[in-house]
Structures are given as structure tokens and as C-alpha cells.
Write an enzyme that holds these catalytic residues in place. Structure first.
Site, PDB file in Angstrom:
ATOM      1  N   GLY A  71       2.017 116.855  -0.074  1.00 54.05           N
ATOM      2  CA  GLY A  71       2.977 117.921   0.235  1.00 54.05           C
ATOM      3  C   GLY A  71       3.834 117.542   1.435  1.00 54.05           C
ATOM      4  N   HIS A  72       3.174 117.060   2.510  1.00 57.84           N
ATOM      5  CA  HIS A  72       3.935 116.614   3.685  1.00 57.84           C
ATOM      6  C   HIS A  72       4.840 115.436   3.314  1.00 57.84           C
ATOM      7  CE1 HIS A  72       0.186 118.253   5.712  1.00 57.84           C
ATOM      8  NE2 HIS A  72       1.128 118.936   6.301  1.00 57.84           N
TER       9      HIS A  72
END
Ligand code: PAF
Length: 286
Positions: free
Chosen positions: A36-37
Site C-alpha cells: 500500500g505504501h
């Protein structure tokens, strides 16, 4: 890639970039980076000349009985991910650098911070606003990137940016999921094998509600009722809330009209997980 832990050199470096006319994209994180990051960093890299990632487990957004001490950390891995994605600068301060002795300022967004997750985490969003405002002042980004798994966080911060005339754009980015549907979160690391399986109930329940909405269901309580019914079928999971709110001000809606956030929080063992979907206005472009 530069790594800085103090405010002043970080401000000087990013100011020198701005003087050169370079666009700065910023991804604030608490570390323990996951896909996600990585998607946020990629989005920032695509739209900017320099990408800054902050890694700081912010104590002011954790309540007294929350997981500040246990929050997962892996500095070497985080550094490797940032390097491989072409990040220009990691800003990794400690708590003393961010909140030195005598620190006395509060920031908060009323209303939006008090609903959904804010009911059980009453100081959380004030802490997020405080740290993000400080980080924005340190990094001076043109744009900052936030994942929509934490949709309330994004809407609260967007309100703060607007209310305080902050000179940056917030970019909301799509939720990144594991192949089986679980939304990526650093807190997934807390789940045991059986809990990891049980955690899937959250995305399954939200999918059921989304399908009903896409099939024409306009009554919000029926959608949130579906979420509770599905979650109730999993003995290891306990629903904290399922709610449908307007994305304008996060006020609860009874009918699906305008843009609506359907969000839920579930406890699986001692781990609290959140997930959501956003319904575009009926007849809208999405
Ligand atoms: O979403 C997070 O990881 C944190 O809330 C943030 C935005 C980095 C502030 O500490």
C-alpha cells in the site's frame, strides 16, 4: 537517497529543491512499509521531481491503551524499499525532535474526527492532524499522498488543509489489497494464522454491501445491516461499527445519494482492522 532525522536540515534540503523549481511529493508513514505504501510512493514519483517519505510512529495519535509500543518496525527493510523506489529523502525523526520539551500546541478538526473510528479513538485524529501539519511544515510538499484504507484520515486532513489554507494538494490513492481481498495494513502483522483467515470477513462483508448498492439498494441501514450480518458469521470477529456517511462532512446518511463512504471496523482477537468502499453519486462518473 538522503536520510535525515532533524527538522532544520530537512527544511533546508527541501527548500533548495523548491528554489530549483522542483516539485516535491510527500508520503507520510509510520514505517513497516507494505505494498500500500509502495503504491503511494509510486504515485508520488510519477507526479513529482523529488519524493520524500517520513517514517515516524507518532505517539500523539495513539490512545493510552493502544499499540504504540508494539507497533511493528523494520527500519532496514523500509530503507531498502524507499531506495528501490527512487525516494530522494527519508525523514525519520524521533519523538524528541517532533515534540521537544515545552511542546504545547493542539490541532483538531471538529465533527469529522468524532465519528466512525473517532468514537472509540477520541484523540486519534487530533494526533494525526498535529503530526501531519508539522510534517507538511517540515517537508513543504506540493502534494501529499494518502491511502483510502484510512478514508476518514484522508477526509479529516482534507478539511484541515482547506480550513487552514495550506499550500499543498492531498492525493487520495486507492486501497491496495492482498490477493484474497484483505486491505493492506501494517497491523495485519499482528494476526495469527486463524485470525488472518477470519480477517477476510471484513472485505467479504463490505463486498456484499457494495454489490447490494450496485444492484440498486439505496437504504443505508440495509447496506450496513448486511455488513453486520456477514461479520456475525465469523466467530473470531467482532464488529465495532458499520456506517454509511456522506464524504462531504462524514455525517450519517439514511439514503444513498451523493458520494457515500461505507466504512467498517472489526476486531479480530486483539487486532482492530478497518476497511471501506466509496459509492459514487448515482448516475455519476465514479
Ligand atoms: O496513516 C498513517 O500511517 C499515519 O496516520 C500518518 C498519516 C503517517 C500520520 O502519523
Amino acid at each position: 537517497m538522503d536520510i535525515l532525522t532533524s527538522v532544520a536540515p530537512t527544511q533546508s534540503l527541501t527548500a533548495s529543491w523548491r528554489r530549483e523549481g522542483l516539485r516535491v511529493g510527500f508520503v507520510p508513514t509510520m514505517g513497516y512499509l507494505h505494498a500500500g505504501h509502495e503504491s503511494l510512493i509510486r504515485a508520488a514519483a510519477a507526479e513529482n521531481d523529488r519524493v520524500v517519505v517520513s517514517i515516524f510512529v507518532n505517539p500523539t495519535q495513539f490512545g493510552p491503551n493502544e499499540d504504540l509500543e508494539a507497533y511493528p518496525r523494520d527500519w532496514e527493510r523500509d530503507r531498502g524499499i524507499c531506495r528501490s523506489l527512487g525516494v530522494s529523502l527519508i525523514f525519520a525523526p524521533d519523538a524528541g525532535e517532533m515534540y521537544p520539551g515545552g511542546f504545547a500546541t493542539k490541532v483538531g478538526v471538529r465533527g469529522l474526527s468524532e465519528v466512525l473510528c473517532g468514537r472509540s479513538r477520541p484523540i486519534h485524529f487530533d494526533g494525526v492532524c498535529l503530526v501531519c501539519l508539522k510534517l507538511f511544515n517540515v517537508v513543504g510538499p506540493d502534494a501529499a499522498y494518502f491511502g483510502l484504507k484510512d478514508a476518514q484520515q484522508y477526509f479529516v486532513l482534507a478539511r484541515m488543509v482547506k480550513d487552514l489554507n495550506l499550500n499543498l494538494t492531498l492525493r487520495p490513492c486507492p486501497i491496495v489489497r492482498e490477493p484474497d481481498g484483505l486491505a493492506m495494513s501494517s497491523r495485519n502483522a499482528y494476526l495469527s494464522g486463524p485470525e488472518r483467515k477470519a480477517a477476510l470477513i471484513l472485505s467479504s462483508a463490505l463486498n456484499k454491501a457494495r454489490e447490494a448498492a450496485e444492484g440498486g439498494e439505496r437504504e443505508a441501514s440495509r447496506l450496513t445491516g448486511l455488513v453486520s450480518e456477514v461479520v456475525a458469521t465469523e466467530p473470531l470477529a467482532r464488529l465495532e461499527y458499520a456506517q454509511a456517511v456522506s464524504t462531504d462532512d462524514l455525517s450519517e446518511v439514511s439514503e444513498i445519494s451523493g458520494e457515500v463512504l461505507v466504512a467498517a471496523a472489526v476486531w479480530v482477537g486483539k487486532t482492530r482492522l478497518i476497511d471501506n468502499f466509496i459509492l459514487p453519486p448515482v448516475g455519476g462518473a465514479g
